[in-house]
Structures are given as structure tokens and as C-alpha cells.
Design a protein around this motif. Structure first.
Motif, PDB file in Angstrom:
ATOM      1  N   UNK A   1      11.455  12.454  48.414  1.00 28.77           N
ATOM      2  CA  UNK A   1      12.056  11.853  47.216  1.00 28.77           C
ATOM      3  C   UNK A   1      11.417  12.267  45.898  1.00 28.77           C
ATOM      4  N   UNK A   2      10.174  12.773  45.931  1.00 26.34           N
ATOM      5  CA  UNK A   2       9.470  13.113  44.689  1.00 26.34           C
ATOM      6  C   UNK A   2       8.924  14.540  44.805  1.00 26.34           C
ATOM      7  N   UNK A   3       9.189  15.349  43.797  1.00 31.61           N
ATOM      8  CA  UNK A   3       8.701  16.718  43.777  1.00 31.61           C
ATOM      9  C   UNK A   3       8.122  17.046  42.403  1.00 31.61           C
TER      10      UNK A   3
ATOM     11  N   UNK B   1       6.550  22.076  33.142  1.00 31.66           N
ATOM     12  CA  UNK B   1       6.340  21.171  34.276  1.00 31.66           C
ATOM     13  C   UNK B   1       7.679  20.549  34.659  1.00 31.66           C
ATOM     14  N   UNK B   2       7.931  20.479  35.969  1.00 33.11           N
ATOM     15  CA  UNK B   2       9.221  19.987  36.450  1.00 33.11           C
ATOM     16  C   UNK B   2       8.976  18.823  37.408  1.00 33.11           C
ATOM     17  N   UNK B   3       9.448  17.642  37.014  1.00 35.08           N
ATOM     18  CA  UNK B   3       9.278  16.430  37.810  1.00 35.08           C
ATOM     19  C   UNK B   3      10.655  16.020  38.328  1.00 35.08           C
ATOM     20  N   UNK B   4      10.823  16.029  39.640  1.00 35.96           N
ATOM     21  CA  UNK B   4      12.118  15.716  40.258  1.00 35.96           C
ATOM     22  C   UNK B   4      11.970  14.424  41.069  1.00 35.96           C
ATOM     23  N   UNK B   5      12.683  13.367  40.644  1.00 35.27           N
ATOM     24  CA  UNK B   5      12.588  12.065  41.314  1.00 35.27           C
ATOM     25  C   UNK B   5      13.983  11.678  41.799  1.00 35.27           C
TER      26      UNK B   5
ATOM     27  N   UNK C   1       6.730   5.786  55.332  1.00 33.13           N
ATOM     28  CA  UNK C   1       6.174   7.085  55.716  1.00 33.13           C
ATOM     29  C   UNK C   1       6.143   8.082  54.560  1.00 33.13           C
ATOM     30  N   UNK C   2       6.657   7.695  53.398  1.00 35.29           N
ATOM     31  CA  UNK C   2       6.768   8.624  52.274  1.00 35.29           C
ATOM     32  C   UNK C   2       5.616   8.444  51.287  1.00 35.29           C
ATOM     33  N   UNK C   3       5.430   9.419  50.376  1.00 33.19           N
ATOM     34  CA  UNK C   3       4.297   9.365  49.441  1.00 33.19           C
ATOM     35  C   UNK C   3       4.301   8.117  48.572  1.00 33.19           C
ATOM     36  N   UNK C   4       3.125   7.702  48.169  1.00 36.14           N
ATOM     37  CA  UNK C   4       2.961   6.578  47.251  1.00 36.14           C
ATOM     38  C   UNK C   4       3.361   7.033  45.850  1.00 36.14           C
ATOM     39  N   UNK C   5       4.303   6.318  45.232  1.00 34.53           N
ATOM     40  CA  UNK C   5       4.866   6.745  43.953  1.00 34.53           C
ATOM     41  C   UNK C   5       3.822   6.744  42.838  1.00 34.53           C
ATOM     42  N   UNK C   6       3.019   5.704  42.749  1.00 38.27           N
ATOM     43  CA  UNK C   6       2.013   5.641  41.695  1.00 38.27           C
ATOM     44  C   UNK C   6       1.008   6.784  41.805  1.00 38.27           C
TER      45      UNK C   6
END
Length: 477
Positions: A226-228, A237-241, A249-254
Motif C-alpha cells: 500500500x505504501x511506496x 521524491x515520489x510518495x505513493x499511498x 502483515x503490512x508496513x507500519x504507516x508512521x
């Protein structure tokens, strides 16, 4: 107004005699009464876009049409004007226990993948892999003009806040077989007229199953998470949310945000792109968290959060226990009852590593809810240049957060009512208050882009970044 409402009802009238009779007039009027009482008791912004007087007129017109038996689907569609008149994208109208899109049919569905561009539709392929004339314009389906089909589905669509059009086209492009079957029924055979090389041709296709459609859907073709984050060439810089929530099971957003902005600070980044296309929302606090990484000064996110005064009702509803506990801290405000348990109501400070450079924000018709709250705050504060298309979520406010589910007793249709009205703080007039968020640079995506799997919005963004900055300060109208 009355003529307009009569026209809407006349448009929906064709569904009244399609299949076996199930609901009596008394049963439908009983459900209609619960529907309205539930909204009035629980929805905090029911009359924001359609006045109480206009809604009462529409209600009586709908009620008057319930003078003969209908199937559940016919009743569902006869109620559609009342749902769409709320202009609230979070209000749900779903047959209990069914897929939110494919509520009535799972077989003999329309088989072609289409791309909609305003009042036109183009062929992208066949869900079951059969050969079709790619990029041909679709003129009609079973003798019904495509423009008429689009207009009816849009009238029936409630995905979008205020008078946004963005979400409606997103739904057409991603769920057309479902929307078509709900509004027009199904057929064993679909005869389509297409225009190719200036000539009109007729083709015939058998209907397909929901399983065939789902097998072809993008969510079954891999997921990078979900986050790249990456730093591209030219110090971009490219932030894809993709969404503002994560599974265990997915990365911690903070941690993801902290690591990303730490890298931005440690590298010579001149421009930041935040890609929120396709992001339907999630956790309100995550939008606030992201804004703290680009804000230039302390800010308040929300002006107020409206909520209805608790009322005694004669019907059952399902509401979160957490919401019931949180409402113990409600207070009386200038505009009525206010929900107070939200950190966005308090002044927030930017993080020390917050990025102060140029920010470009990419949005589309699926950008909704939390996503558009973030975009609203950023656009009003002048922190972003927005590229893409109009969002489904509204600029000024949305009703979301907790929900109350009321199952209508006879039709067994679930009415999902959002319970909190999130009003954004101190918005400037850079965007219409009753629309989705409009881009500074609208970028058209064509059928050729879809077929060629190109990304004109990304390409435009990178080209814009290359231009002298005095040009960027003059957005396209």
C-alpha cells in the motif's frame, strides 16, 4: 425543482414492471418510512445539499409511486433518487449480505471491458478473453444508446460528495457490468453497436459470470504493497499511498512516513510528488500525520465535527460501541451537537523534518474521504500543486467516521449512515465548496493511454517539474 424531480422519477419508472412481484405497497411504504426516520435521526448533514423542503417533495413523489407491487430490485431503484439527493458518498445502500456492486446478479453479466470518456464509451477488451475490436467506440447495448445508459447510471450513483462528477466516472470505468445489471437487468445475449473506422457494426456476445470478471480484475494480478517511496532522477521524491489503512502483515504507516521523510532530508530533493490516485481513504489520523510532514506552520485540521443528538427510535440499528462511548464527550456548539474525540480539532505542529519544498499532489475520481481531507487542507493552505482529475470526496466537508447500519424490515436492504460530519478548518475559496477537489492541472486520460498502459498524469507531472518555476505558478484553467 418539482419538474426536475418528476423527470428523475420518470427516468426510473421503467424498472417498475421488470420481474416477479415481491413487495406490497404497504411493505414498501413501511421501509420508506424507516429509511427517512433513520436518516433524520442519525445523519448529521442530511439536508446540506438538498434542502428539507426539496427532500420532502421528493419523498412524497417516491411514496406516491409505491402504489403497486415491486420486486426488491425495483424498490431499490425507486428509492435511488432519495439516496442520490443526499449527495453523500459515504451513505451506503446495499442489499443485506451482498457484494456492494453486484447486488442482484452474478451470471449473464455484460462481458466487455469499457472506458468512459464523458458521454462516450470505448472497448478495452473482453473479460473472458474473446477477441473484440479494441478502442472501438460503443454506440449502444441492446438498442439502448450509450448516452442514455450513462445518464441513468450517473443519476443513480451516490459515490461522491456534493456535486462532484469524478467518482461517478471512476465507478463507470471499474464496475460497469455491476451498474448496468442493477439498472437495466441482465441478458443471455448482448447485441452491441460499435463504430470503428467510421463504420457502424453490430456484434453479439454472451453474458459472463462474476467469477470471470473477478479473475480479470487488477486486485488479483499482484500487489506491491500500500505504501511506496523512491527518489527518481532530477532529485524528485515520489510518495505513493494507495490507502490510509494497513493490515497487520503490512508496513507500519508512521514508520514508513518517518523513514521516507528522513531520506528526503538526507538527499538533495528539489520536488516531492504525493500520489493519492485510487486512494479511497481509511483512518482520519493518517491524513493528519501525512500533513504534518509538509505543513509549514502549526495548523488546525478540522473546524468542527457535527453529530446528531441521540434520539429514541422504533427500529433496530447496528452502531459501534466505541462510538457510543465517544459520544459521552460530545458538546453543544454553534451549529448543534459536536463530536470532540478527534486530535484534528486541536492545533497540530509540523514535524521537525517536515519538507518545505515544492509538493505536487496527484488525485483522481477514487480519491475520497481521508484522502480528500488531506488534499483539502493542503490545497487551501497553498502547499500543493494538484494534477489529475476531480476527486469523489468534497472540498469543504464529508460525513464519514463511524456508521450505523439500519436493515429495512421488508426489503432487507441495508442503509449505512455515516455519523460524523467533518468540516475542514478555515478553507480559502480556491475551490468550490460544493464540489470535489478540482486539479490545478487537469490531465485527460484517453482510451489509447489505457490500452498502451501509459500514465499521462505521471508523465505530465515529471514534465511540469522540469519547467521553469515561474511557469508552474500559472496553473491551467
Amino acid at each position: 425543482m418539482k419538474k426536475k424531480l418528476l423527470l428523475i422519477l420518470a427516468t426510473f419508472g421503467f424498472v417498475f414492471g421488470l420481474s416477479a412481484q415481491q413487495l406490497t405497497p404497504d411493505q414498501m411504504i413501511s421501509d420508506l418510512t424507516v429509511f427517512k426516520e433513520a436518516l433524520e435521526a442519525k445523519h448529521p448533514e442530511m439536508y446540506r445539499y438538498t434542502s428539507k423542503e426539496e427532500y420532502e417533495l421528493l419523498f412524497e413523489l417516491v411514496k406516491k409511486g409505491m402504489n403497486h407491487e415491486m420486486t426488491v430490485r425495483e424498490f431499490y431503484l425507486s428509492m435511488a433518487p432519495l439516496v442520490s439527493a443526499l449527495h453523500c458518498g459515504h451513505t451506503k445502500w446495499i442489499l443485506a449480505g451482498k457484494d456492494m456492486y453486484y447486488q442482484f446478479y452474478e451470471d449473464n453479466l455484460f462481458p466487455l471491458k469499457l472506458y468512459f470518456d464523458m458521454d462516450q464509451a470505448f472497448v478495452l477488451g473482453h473479460f473472458a478473453g474473446k477477441e473484440v475490436p479494441i478502442s472501438a467506440e460503443l454506440i449502444s447495448i441492446n438498442d439502448r444508446p450509450i448516452g442514455e445508459i450513462i445518464d441513468l447510471i450517473k443519476q443513480n450513483s451516490s459515490f461522491g460528495d456534493g456535486f462532484s462528477e469524478g467518482g461517478k466516472y471512476y465507478q463507470l470505468n471499474h464496475y460497469f457490468p455491476a451498474l448496468y445489471s442493477t439498472n437495466f437487468g441482465i441478458a443471455e445475449e448482448y447485441v452491441v453497436e460499435i463504430k470503428i473506422d467510421g463504420e457502424i457494426q453490430k456484434l453479439s456476445f454472451s453474458g459472463i459470470s462474476l467469477n470471470q470478471i473477478k479473475t480479470d480484475s487488477p486486485e488479483n494480478q499482484g500487489d506491491e504493497g500500500p505504501f511506496q517511496f523512491e527518489i527518481k532522477e532530477r532529485n524528485v521524491a515520489w510518495l505513493d499511498i494507495d490507502r490510509f489503512f494497513a493490515y497487520p502483515s503490512e508496513p507500519d504507516f508512521k514508520k514508513f512516513l518517518k523513514n521516507s521523510f528522513t531520506q528526503i532530508n538526507e538527499n538533495p530533493v528539489d520536488d516531492l510528488v504525493i500520489d493519492l490516485r485510487g486512494n479511497e481513504g481509511g483512518n482520519e489520523n493518517w491524513g493528519i500525520e501525512l500533513y504534518k510532514y509538509i505543513a509549514k506552520e502549526p495548523f488546525r485540521y478540522y473546524e468542527r465535527i457535527s453529530v446528531k443528538q441521540k434520539q429514541k427510535v422504533d427500529f433496530e440499528s447496528k452502531t459501534s460501541t466505541l462510538f457510543k462511548l465517544a459520544t459521552l464527550f460530545n458538546k453543544n456548539g454553534k451549529y448543534g451537537k459536536e463530536f470532540t474525540v478527534q486530535k484534528g480539532l486541536k492545533k497540530q505542529k509540523p514535524y521537525k523534518i517536515a519538507y518545505g519544498g515544492r509538493v505536487y499532489l496527484l488525485l483522481d475520481g477514487q480519491s475520497f474521504s481521508v484522502t480528500t481531507e488531506f488534499a483539502s487542507r493542503a490545497k487551501s493552505d497553498g502547499r500543493v500543486t494538484i494534477i489529475g482529475s476531480e476527486t469523489a470526496g468534497g472540498y469543504a466537508m464529508n460525513t464519514s467516521g463511524f456508521f450505523s447500519i439500519v436493515t429495512l424490515p421488508n426489503s432487507k436492504i441495508d442503509l449505512g449512515i455515516p455519523l460524523l460530519g467533518f468540516h475542514m478548518e478555515n478553507l480559502t475559496d480556491v475551490n468550490p465548496m460544493d464540489r470535489g477537489i478540482l486539479p490545478d492541472y487537469p490531465v485527460e486520460v484517453t482510451v489509447q493511454d489505457i490500452i498502451g498502459k501509459t500514465d499521462p498524469i505521471m508523465d505530465f507531472s515529471l514534465e511540469l517539474i522540469k519547467k521553469p518555476k515561474f511557469i508552474i505558478s500559472q496553473p491551467a484553467l
